[in-house]
Design a protein around this motif. Sequence first.
Motif, short mmCIF file in Angstrom:
data_model
loop_
_atom_site.label_atom_id
_atom_site.label_comp_id
_atom_site.label_asym_id
_atom_site.label_seq_id
_atom_site.Cartn_x
_atom_site.Cartn_y
_atom_site.Cartn_z
N GLY A 303 68.30 55.99 35.03
CA GLY A 303 66.97 55.44 34.77
C GLY A 303 66.52 55.56 33.33
N LEU A 304 66.59 56.76 32.77
CA LEU A 304 66.14 56.97 31.39
C LEU A 304 67.10 56.31 30.41
N TYR A 305 68.39 56.30 30.74
CA TYR A 305 69.39 55.63 29.90
C TYR A 305 69.07 54.14 29.78
N LEU A 306 68.77 53.50 30.92
CA LEU A 306 68.44 52.08 30.92
C LEU A 306 67.12 51.83 30.20
N ALA A 307 66.14 52.71 30.43
CA ALA A 307 64.82 52.53 29.80
C ALA A 307 64.94 52.53 28.28
N ARG A 308 65.67 53.49 27.75
CA ARG A 308 65.81 53.55 26.28
C ARG A 308 66.55 52.34 25.74
N GLY A 309 67.60 51.90 26.47
CA GLY A 309 68.35 50.73 26.02
C GLY A 309 67.49 49.48 25.99
N ILE A 310 66.65 49.30 27.00
CA ILE A 310 65.79 48.11 27.07
C ILE A 310 64.76 48.12 25.95
N ILE A 311 64.14 49.26 25.74
CA ILE A 311 63.10 49.36 24.69
C ILE A 311 63.73 49.21 23.31
N THR A 312 64.89 49.81 23.10
CA THR A 312 65.56 49.72 21.80
C THR A 312 65.89 48.27 21.45
N ARG A 313 66.31 47.49 22.43
CA ARG A 313 66.66 46.09 22.18
C ARG A 313 65.43 45.22 21.93
#
Length: 336
Positions: A303-313
């Motif tokens: 969950g947190l891994y995906l959240a950071r990836g989405i926000i970073t992009r």
Amino acid sequence: MRRDNAAWIPLLLFLAGASLVLAGLLELPAAIFHPAAAGLGLAVLLLTLLWKRRQERRESDFANSVLRTLDALMNGWEPENFHPYEDSPLSKVQGKLLQYHDQTQAGQRQHEADKQAVQELVSDISHQVKTPMSNIRMFTDILRQHRLPEEKRAEFLSGLSAQVDKLSFLIQSLIKMSRLETGTFTLHMEDASLYDTIAQAVSGILAMAERKHIQIDVDCDTHETLRHDPRWTAEALGNLLDNAVKYTPEGGSVRVSVRPWPFYTRVDVTDTGTGIPPEHYHDVFKRFYRAQSSAAAEGVGLGLYLARGIITRQRGYIALKSEVGSGSTFSVFLPR
């Protein structure tokens, strides 16, 4: 010494030619002119041969130096007689060879890193899938091979359904992770209501929050508009909220607050959960990371891994502030 001899060659050729012309202008006797012309011609021929031989030797030395440089690079050695600050053809060629070698080595290192990442990913996926698959197989064998009371049968069917749901959730998470890492998902950036995006994220965790009697508060201007991808941003915020509710004890609270900054809009997701030690701030964003203290909680650590990836992009970032026993705040910063 070779350079000194070479420097005289053009001058000697000029003098030989000038002497022949002068002899003709002065109309020297044939007895004098012909021996002189023959001698000068021979001198010119000898000098030409010497000059040609020297050029061949220089070309051979140049080729040998380039080959020695290539041999050194292929064997991982430092090239000899390399003077990068000299303005000579050899130094320029050696410099290009070294540049090409460095680029090739960088590409090889990246290839090895990618290969290692794929191996780790396959290992992680195999480990994650193994548990629900084993449980499904176990429940199926029990139901097929044993005569059970209806109540017990319903219990095992419920467990089987739960494992199927877990496996389905894991597969969906892996698909999202794959799309995120390979860049195959597309962001649709638009000026949209941030309040609606947060509402969509909150709707996904209301049922779990109600089961745990956790209060959800949202502090966001209904007219707050921000350029973002509503669907993927709701996914990221939903993962943060899911994490907050999951690790907040019964009767706790989760609060979402929005504050516009000069260059970013800040969205805080604050809970009254167990908290995170400072030494694990970075770890919680890793793929498949699960703290030992959270082993009993549901989830696969994506969950947190995906959240950071989405926000970073979306050219944003996520910050974390937490205190063990008092809760955590995940702050999402999206560019205005």
